[in-house]
Structures are given as C-alpha cells and as structure tokens.
Design a protein around this motif. Structure first.
Motif, mmCIF file in Angstrom:
data_model
loop_
_atom_site.group_PDB
_atom_site.id
_atom_site.type_symbol
_atom_site.label_atom_id
_atom_site.label_comp_id
_atom_site.label_asym_id
_atom_site.label_seq_id
_atom_site.Cartn_x
_atom_site.Cartn_y
_atom_site.Cartn_z
ATOM 1 N N LEU B 93 0.733 -1.419 0.186
ATOM 2 C CA LEU B 93 0.062 0.165 0.494
ATOM 3 C C LEU B 93 1.110 1.300 0.161
ATOM 4 C CD1 LEU B 93 -2.696 -0.633 2.703
ATOM 5 C CD2 LEU B 93 -2.519 -1.660 0.077
ATOM 6 N N THR B 94 0.176 2.443 -0.212
ATOM 7 C CA THR B 94 1.430 3.766 -0.173
ATOM 8 C C THR B 94 1.288 4.781 1.025
ATOM 9 O OG1 THR B 94 -0.422 5.290 -0.510
ATOM 10 C CG2 THR B 94 0.412 4.103 -2.917
ATOM 11 N N THR B 95 1.915 5.143 1.373
ATOM 12 C CA THR B 95 2.510 5.976 2.579
ATOM 13 C C THR B 95 1.060 6.234 2.615
ATOM 14 O OG1 THR B 95 4.255 6.286 2.276
ATOM 15 C CG2 THR B 95 3.355 7.840 3.820
ATOM 16 N N LEU B 96 0.680 6.695 1.917
ATOM 17 C CA LEU B 96 -0.844 7.623 2.257
ATOM 18 C C LEU B 96 -2.240 6.817 2.567
ATOM 19 C CD1 LEU B 96 -2.370 10.270 1.981
ATOM 20 C CD2 LEU B 96 -2.978 10.068 0.224
ATOM 21 N N GLU B 97 -2.339 5.507 1.891
ATOM 22 C CA GLU B 97 -2.822 3.793 2.448
ATOM 23 C C GLU B 97 -3.262 3.919 3.157
ATOM 24 O OE1 GLU B 97 -4.210 2.620 -2.246
ATOM 25 O OE2 GLU B 97 -2.203 1.748 -1.533
ATOM 26 N N ASN B 98 -1.494 3.417 3.654
ATOM 27 C CA ASN B 98 -1.201 2.856 4.998
ATOM 28 C C ASN B 98 -1.733 3.931 6.364
ATOM 29 O OD1 ASN B 98 0.853 0.929 5.733
ATOM 30 N ND2 ASN B 98 1.263 1.385 3.952
ATOM 31 N N MET B 99 -1.777 5.359 5.878
ATOM 32 C CA MET B 99 -2.274 6.089 6.909
ATOM 33 C C MET B 99 -3.328 5.983 7.349
ATOM 34 S SD MET B 99 0.284 8.092 7.964
ATOM 35 C CE MET B 99 -0.748 9.495 8.784
ATOM 36 N N LEU B 100 -4.387 5.814 5.919
ATOM 37 C CA LEU B 100 -5.896 5.322 5.983
ATOM 38 C C LEU B 100 -6.342 3.767 6.925
ATOM 39 C CD1 LEU B 100 -6.427 7.061 2.385
ATOM 40 C CD2 LEU B 100 -6.810 8.267 4.702
ATOM 41 N N VAL B 101 -5.339 3.460 6.550
ATOM 42 C CA VAL B 101 -5.890 1.730 7.095
ATOM 43 C C VAL B 101 -7.138 2.292 9.015
ATOM 44 C CG1 VAL B 101 -5.805 -0.852 7.876
ATOM 45 C CG2 VAL B 101 -4.795 0.448 5.283
ATOM 46 N N PRO B 102 -5.964 2.021 9.604
ATOM 47 C CA PRO B 102 -6.421 2.405 10.829
ATOM 48 C C PRO B 102 -8.141 2.317 10.813
ATOM 49 C CG PRO B 102 -4.454 3.838 10.774
ATOM 50 C CD PRO B 102 -5.229 3.256 9.750
ATOM 51 N N VAL B 103 -8.649 1.846 11.697
ATOM 52 C CA VAL B 103 -9.549 1.900 11.898
ATOM 53 C C VAL B 103 -10.143 2.349 13.278
ATOM 54 C CG1 VAL B 103 -12.270 1.227 12.120
ATOM 55 C CG2 VAL B 103 -10.913 0.150 10.182
ATOM 56 N N ARG B 104 -11.179 3.392 13.966
ATOM 57 C CA ARG B 104 -11.024 3.245 14.697
ATOM 58 C C ARG B 104 -12.482 3.673 15.818
ATOM 59 N NH1 ARG B 104 -8.930 6.965 20.042
ATOM 60 N NH2 ARG B 104 -10.288 5.865 21.591
ATOM 61 N N ARG B 105 -13.462 4.317 14.908
ATOM 62 C CA ARG B 105 -15.054 3.843 15.236
ATOM 63 C C ARG B 105 -15.222 2.707 13.959
ATOM 64 N NH1 ARG B 105 -16.906 9.718 14.709
ATOM 65 N NH2 ARG B 105 -14.811 9.497 14.224
ATOM 66 N N ALA B 106 -15.650 1.145 14.629
ATOM 67 C CA ALA B 106 -16.118 0.709 13.397
ATOM 68 C C ALA B 106 -17.731 1.099 13.265
ATOM 69 C CB ALA B 106 -16.144 -0.438 13.533
ATOM 70 N N GLY B 107 -18.647 0.306 11.864
ATOM 71 C CA GLY B 107 -20.239 0.889 11.561
ATOM 72 C C GLY B 107 -19.682 0.902 10.546
ATOM 73 N N TRP B 108 -20.251 -0.151 9.203
ATOM 74 C CA TRP B 108 -20.562 0.366 8.323
ATOM 75 C C TRP B 108 -20.815 1.292 7.560
ATOM 76 C CZ3 TRP B 108 -18.252 -3.601 6.015
ATOM 77 C CH2 TRP B 108 -17.933 -5.070 6.395
ATOM 78 N N ARG B 109 -21.738 1.894 8.014
ATOM 79 C CA ARG B 109 -22.029 3.486 7.883
ATOM 80 C C ARG B 109 -20.506 4.693 7.169
ATOM 81 N NH1 ARG B 109 -27.127 6.155 9.931
ATOM 82 N NH2 ARG B 109 -27.853 4.825 9.279
#
Lengths: 349, 243, 291
Positions: B93-109
């Motif tokens: 994954l790109t650096t930016l994509e790496n940054m966007l992986v983390p999920v704090r508030r799950a929930g599909w919306r």
C-alpha cells in the motif's frame, strides 16, 4: 506505478466505448458468437467476484464453484418446485439466488475463516465437494445424478442466447462496480491491509474477521447469481457440471493472469482466457486437452508474470516514462530517499 | 491517576514462564519506559495488553475498564495503539493508504462514508507533513527506507487518536539524527496529551525521554520509579549483568 | 453388529493407505509450508504407471513399486526444482496454484493417453479373501495395509533416526534457524517433495487395486487427503495417520449403518465439527508465524 490506467480523460471515454461495444455484441454477431459472449461475460463476472475475496484479502478460495452450483440449483429448484413458467420471470429470481448464496457463504465463511490462509484454501475445497455430494444425494430434491431439468424458454433459435447475454452482462457490470466501490473505500483498504499483514491490520483496529467474512459473502453472492443465470441458460443441471472444480479454478487462473487484486485484471484475464478456451474447444473438440493448455498458461504466468498482465504492463509503461526511476518496490535501503516524487494518491489499478 | 493498570499478569509458553505475576501502572500523560534484559518479557507484556496472545491470569484495566480478553482490533478501538519491533507497515500500500487503514470507529456507515473519507485523507496528509514524510505519500510502503517506515508506523498509529500508545523499540536500528527526530515527535505528541509506554534498549533514549521507568526481569517487575533512581538500583544492575 | 465390526476393520485397513498418501502431503506442508493440491493427481499418476507396467509386461502391481517409487521420487524433485523453488514472493498462495496447475496438467496428459474410461489394477489378491471367524477379508486390503505400515515405519525411522531426518524436522520447526545451523533447506525441500511423491506412488498402487480410477479421480482423492491433514493438524505426521484412521473407520461404518451414498459425507461432517471446536486440528500448532 499504475499511471497508465489513470489518465483522467482516457478512462471514461474508454469505459463508455467498452460498454457500447458490449451492448452491441448481439446486434452485430451471429448466434454462435452470441453464445460465446455469454460464457465470456459470465467469466468476467466470476473472475471479478472472486477477486473481491482472493485478490483483495489474499485468501485463496478454490471452492467458489460451490457457490456457482448452489446459485444454479437454487434458481432451478425455485423454477421447478414453484412451477414458475419459462420466460423472463426467472431472471427476477436471480437476486433471490444471490441472497440465499450469501447466507450459505456466511455460514461457510464463519467456519472457514476461523483459520488462516493455508487451512482456508483446504476448507473451501472440502466444502465444494461436500456440496457436490449433497446435490448428488438429495435425489428427491435435486434429481441427483440424473440431473435437474429447468423450464425451457419459448424463445428459440438465433435469439436464444441474447437475453442470457444481457443478464450476464448486467451481473458483470454489477460485479465490476461493486469491486470498484470496495477498492475505493476504507473497507477495501482494510482488505488490502489484511492481504499485506493480517496481524498488523488487527493492531490498527481493522476487524479482520468481519472484513474477511463480508468480502467472502459479497464475492459468493455475485457468483451465486451468475450461477443462477447459467443454470437457466443450460436448462439441465448436473451436480458435477455446475459444482465443477474446473469452473472454480478457471476464475482463479483468470484473476492471476490479469492481475491479482486489480480492477481491470480479472476482466482482461476472463476475456483472453475464456476466449482462448472456447477456441480451443472449438478446434480440438471436447477432449480434455485444454487442461494441458490451462496448466501451461498457469505455470508460465506464475513463472514469468507473477503479478499478472495488467500490473506488469503498467510497470513497464511507468518505467519507460520515468526512466528507471519508478520501478517495482524493491528492498529498501536505510539511507536512500525514494527516487521520484510521485503524486500523492491512492494506488488504484 | 493511572491510565493503564496491569495487575498480576501471567503467561507461560509451554514450561517457560514469560510473564510472572507482573503488575505495573502507566500514569495519564506520562512517557513510561519498560526496560529489562533480553527475554525479560517486555514484548510479551505488549502482546498481552493489546490482546494478541491470551493471558493465563491477571487483569488489564484501561481507563477504569477491564480490557483483558478483548481482541486486538477492539482494544485499538478503545484507544490503545501499538507499534512493532522493526517497523511493520503494509508494503503493497502507498504511504497515504497506510495512513488510512486504521479503524477507530467501526460501523459500516463510517467505512463507506465519502465525506468522512476525504476528511480523513486531509488529516493523513497533515500528519505525514508533521512527520516530514509527506513527500513519499504516493510511494509504496515496501519502497520506503527503514527510517521512513518507522515514522510512517508511528504516524499511522496516531491516525485514530489513541490515548495510549505502546512503542516497541522506537529507537531500534535507527541512526542518531533520526533518533532525535523520533524523540521530538514523541515529546510533541505527549504534549498534545498522548500517553506512551515504550520498550527500549537504548538507555540514553529512555533516560532522556521517560518520566517513569519500570524494570522487568524474568517476567517480574523488579524496580520502578524515576529514571535516575532506577539506574542507581543495585537489583537492576544485577539483572543486566546476569547475576 | 458383525457388519459394523467388519466395517471398522476395513476402515482401519484402508485408513492405513490414506495415512500413507496423506503423510506425504503433510510432510511437504511441514517442510515447505505449501499445500500440494497436486498430491491426488500424483497418486493417480502413480497408479497409471503401475497400470502401464502391468498391462505391458504383466508386472505385479506391488512389485512395480520398485520401479515407480524411484521414478516418482525423481519426478518430485524435478517438479520442485522447476516450479516451486523459483517462487519467492507470496509462496503460500502461488504454490497452491502451481500444484493445482500440475494436477491439471497430469489430468490432461493422462486423459489424452488413456482416455477417461475407468481402469483398475488387477492381481490375484484383488478378489481372493480369507476368513477370520465370521467375516471375510480380501487379501489386497491386508497386503496394502502392511505395505503402507512398512513405508510409514520407514518414514518415521528416517525422520527420527537419521541425520537427514533431523534436518527435515529442524526445517519443519524453524526454517530460518535450520538455515543458520547450516542445513541446506532448499535441498531438504526438494528431497521432501520427492519423498512425498514416492509415497504417492505407493498409495497409488493400493488405491488402484481397490478402486477403479480415471484421470479425473484426483479431485475426490485430494479433497479427502486435504481434509485428513487439516483434521490431523497441518504438518503433523502423527496427526495425519490418526486422522486417516478416524476418517476411514467413520466412513466405512457410516456406509453400513446409514447408507453408502452418505459415507463420504461423514468425512466432511467430522471436518466441520473439528474446525468449530479446534481450528488448528487434532495435533496442529496454530499456524501463526509471527506476531
């Protein structure tokens, strides 16, 4: 690395052209070609659907033929046991087949995804044979080895394949759209993260099990719907011909050929390989000689194009463009800064 | 007040006791160091706290709530981030994509919302900027240098605004210049209210950065307190010298 | 009751054959961390090799192993060198596909040469039987069982009593560490693959005498073998043997008590139950390389 496929002006135009061509296929072709087109679009849909699980998460399922066959039987049984007449109404039941396949996939996925990738492969194979066995043994329901005859649509002759072609095309477009939306979403990024490093993904909060299960269910539902249309198309279904391991491995091969985890790879792989396979069958008859052809393609692709055709070509073009700068990711050295400043963005193939 | 409270934690691997009746607490707003000789159970404590391996006994309390037995993704969701030894990032994954992986508030919306998505991308770029690695935002993780990976891993963990971050050898294998930068980033984030618990072998780094140090030996806490006192503690010296 | 007992005895005897075939599979997984989806096709290939020797020179199937086992061993080493060793990235996934491709290739070639008609290996012990008290046992099952026992015994002796066996076990436990202490893990992998193929040849003979087979028979076979090694725990030789016995006994008893058509289904029911209760299998370690 994927600049070639992101030229902003070219993309919508190319897509529009491809769509127009796809819609026009039955108008400009003879009946033989139309029925070939049914198979090719079918595999475009199947490969795209498989890629949502196998390509994005890296969890290889060799048993997707189970969902294909399940969809075919579900639709077939509805038609036979509810006495639904042939015509266009059966197509309305295709989404129902999709929903039921999704339920089955949720159950199978719940069990199979308790394990990591190595066991997952095996479990998917085992489930496929279990389903095949069920279709054979539940004679009262499925007709067993004698097969299940579906109502045959009254439109015949040259027109026969055309409604099926449009149904397959609609499902293929649905599949590509779903795949595209997923690839662009945070959910899709989570799937790719699982493929790269599942434990690390877990550590940054990705609910890996739920994500994998969701991808598996979506992938299976698409395959189930396609199986439903296929069952209606061939009008007589046998356990070993719809729950066929070869259908399962074909979609996998197409995805690997085109490019695992890419959006356009499975489409390209399905078109090229299914077309060649049909040509092969046409010229050499129904002999299983094409198995050797399949094996050869598989081994050559993995040996020489392990990334698949689309990423390899994209790489080549990118390398031409940037000199040698934007090569494939190599081992990183501690001090070196990366050679080029690439526009920040999501690497979307 | 303590943010994280570890009470009587225990873990064996076969016949080997990795963590033995370990109790320690991390004060809110502190930078706490967890040190000890090789094999003293530091990383195992991290894995127990973050839910990667099941504990045999004991309890882990975060913000007055027991988190023992929860899976890693939920623990991250509650506000505990972690890094790994040798900087683990997503190489394809790109650096930016790496940054966007983390999920704090799950929930599909939240996962499918476009508005939140673009908002998140902006924040990721800001974060990369503050870590001085925004120039590689479009580069694949696998093509980054080791130092860039270290910074990226830290930046990515911060994306979901954790209150507590466990750092596994933040100074490991890093050159002195980068070391200083990493220390600055940690101080900066700490000033913004993030609490840190870090495992580290570089004593200079620990002494400079930490307000509080806990020493682990053979899976037990043998000393804790402010860095200067701990360094003077004879039991600690014995542990390191193998007595 | 006698029927059930007879089924149990038969299950143990055929279980031995499956144990042999599955042991090669689990050995390969243990050493290389790859799932050899082609094992079923290689068993069928072994059966066809013996079939050719039998048809052309009337070589007794068991005797033909003197030829087929070394041939299959060599073939295994060659396949490993050409197709598996070059895999560097994503080995686990790609190896599944490579071995599947090998299976398809073998199926295609066999189908081309022998057509898809079913054949079976013939020998006097195929139908002759002896009786113990009430029930009759066909000689072939006993001979096959003894053969498999002998080969499995040799396999265990090699693994636990020789330096090479120690090298294999070290590689199974930790590839990197094995490399560090000077084990040529690539060589171990190639030879292990060869050994796996040799066991496939032996399994193929017994399978070929007790079952009619055609080039497509490998699908059914591989799904059973894979189920066995998952039940036993991936990479556990002991697990594979015990799992094979459990599976085949259950299958044969189901065939008598319920119905033969549901016999294979019992296989999968056990698999599902085990996966729910103990995903790592009976003797497996959790496959989790690193945290």
């Amino acid at each position: 690395m994927n600049t070639v496929l992101r030229l902003p002006a070219l993309k919508p135009a190319g897509l529009g052209l491809a769509l127009a061509a796809a819609l026009a296929v039955p108008l400009i072709s003879d009946p033989g070609t139309a029925s070939m087109a049914v198979f090719i679009t079918m595999y475009v849909g199947l490969a795209t659907a498989w890629n949502i699980m196998g390509g994005y998460t890296g969890y290889i399922s060799l048993g997707h033929a189970a969902f294909f066959g399940f969809g075919a039987y579900t639709l077939g049984l509805f038609l036979v046991h509810l006495g639904i007449p042939a015509g266009y109404q059966p197509f309305l039941l295709v989404p129902v087949a999709g929903v039921l396949t999704a339920l089955l996939a949720a159950l199978i996925g719940w069990i199979a995804l308790r394990t990591r990738a190595a066991t997952f492969v095996i479990v998917t194979i085992a489930f496929m044979f279990m389903l095949q066995l069920l279709a054979e043994n539940l004679v009262n329901l499925t007709g067993g080895g004698a097969g299940l005859g579906l109502p045959v649509p009254s439109w015949g002759g040259d027109f026969f394949a055309i409604p099926f072609y449009y149904a397959m095309l609609a499902l293929a477009i649905l599949g590509v759209t779903v795949s595209w939306v997923i690839r662009r979403s945070k959910f899709g990024l989570g799937l790719l993260a699982i493929r790269d490093d599942e434990d690390k993904a877990l550590a940054v909060g990705v609910p890996t099990r739920a994500f994998k299960l969701a991808a598996f269910v979506i992938s299976a539902a698409l395959v189930g719907m396609i199986g439903g249309v296929y069952g209606y198309f061939i009008t007589y279904i046998y356990p070993q011909f719809v729950v066929d391991p070869l259908i399962g491995i074909s979609m996998v091969l197409m995805v690997f050929f085109g490019g695992l985890g890419t959006l356009s790879g499975p489409v390209l792989g399905a078109i090229v390989l299914e077309w060649s396979q049909l040509q092969f069958a046409y010229h050499f008859g129904a002999s299983r000689l094409y198995l050797i052809f399949y094996a050869a393609v598989f081994l050559l692709v993995i040996r020489f194009l392990p990334q698949g055709v689309v990423p390899s070509i994209a790489d080549l073009v990118a390398r031409r463009r940037h000199g040698r700068a934007a090569g494939p990711p190599g081992p990183a050295s501690d001090s070196a800064e990366p050679p080029t400043r690439i526009r920040p963005g999501l690497a979307s193939p | 007040m303590s943010l994280l409270e570890i009470a009587n934690l225990g873990k064996r691997f076969g016949g080997v006791v990795a963590v033995d009746n370990c109790s320690l607490s991390v004060a809110t707003g502190s930078i706490t160091g967890l040190i000890g000789p090789n094999g003293s159970g530091k990383t195992t404590v991290f894995n127990l706290v973050t839910g990667f391996i099941p504990r045999d006994r004991g309890d882990v309390v975060f913000k007055a709530q027991s988190i023992a037995g929860l899976p890693p993704d939920q623990i991250y969701g509650l506000g505990i981030g972690r890094t790994f030894q040798l900087a683990r990032i997503f190489p394809r994954l790109t650096t930016l994509e790496n940054m966007l992986v983390p999920v704090r508030r799950a929930g599909w919306r939240a996962l499918l919302s476009q508005r939140q998505w673009s908002h998140e991308q902006d924040r990721a770029m800001d974060m990369l900027e503050s870590m001085d690695i925004s120039q590689v935002a479009g580069t694949l993780g696998g093509a980054l240098s080791y130092g860039q990976r270290k910074l990226l891993e830290l930046a990515a963990v911060m994306m979901a605004r954790p209150e507590l971050v466990l750092l596994d050898e933040p100074a490991g294998g890093v050159n002195p210049v980068l070391l200083e930068r990493i220390a600055d980033h940690i101080r900066q984030l700490n000033a913004q209210g993030v609490t840190f618990l870090l495992v580290e072998h570089n004593m200079g780094f620990v002494m400079k950065l930490c307000d509080e140090v806990v020493v682990l030996h053979q899976g037990r806490v043998i000393a804790s307190g402010n860095p200067r006192d701990v360094r003077a503690n004879p039991a600690v010296l014995d542990a390191y010298l193998g007595a | 009751m006698t029927l059930v007992l007879e089924a149990a005895v038969l299950g143990i005897l055929t279980g031995g054959v499956y144990a042999l075939m599955a042991s090669g599979l689990t050995l390969i997984f243990g050493v290389m961390r790859i799932i050899n989806v082609g094992q079923g096709a290689l068993v069928i290939l072994g059966a066809y090799l013996s079939f050719v020797l039998f048809r052309t020179w009337h070589v007794d199937p068991f005797l033909s192993l003197i030829v087929t086992m070394p041939v299959m061993f060599a073939l295994g080493v060659v396949l490993q060198l050409i197709f598996i060793r070059p895999l560097t990235t994503d080995r686990e996934a790609l190896s599944v596909l490579v071995t599947y491709a090998i299976a398809l290739g073998i199926e295609g070639i066999l189908g081309y040469i022998f057509s898809t008609n079913y054949v079976q290996l013939r020998a006097w012990y195929e139908t002759a039987s002896f009786a113990i008290v009430d029930f009759h046992i066909t000689y072939v099952y006993v001979f096959g069982f003894l053969l498999c026992l002998a080969i499995l015994g040799a396999l265990f002796l090699m693994l636990y009593r020789t330096t090479f066996g120690a090298a294999i076990r070290a590689t199974m436990l930790n590839r990197t560490a094995a490399q560090l202490i000077g084990i040529d893990v690539d060589r171990v992998a190639a030879l292990a693959f060869g050994i796996g193929m040799a066991t496939a040849a032996a399994g193929g003979v017994v399978f070929g005498i007790t079952n009619a087979f055609n080039p497509g028979s490998h699908y059914d076979l591989i799904s059973r073998l894979l189920t066995i090694i998952v039940l036993g725990g991936l990479g556990s030789l002991r697990g594979a043997v015990i799992a094979a016995l459990i599976m085949l006994v259950t299958e044969d008893i189901t065939a008598v008590v319920v119905s033969p058509v549901w016999a294979s289904f019992a296989f999968f029911v056990i698999l599902v139950a085990v996966l729910i209760v103990r995903p790592q299998g009976l003797f497996g370690l959790r496959v989790r390389d690193r945290i």
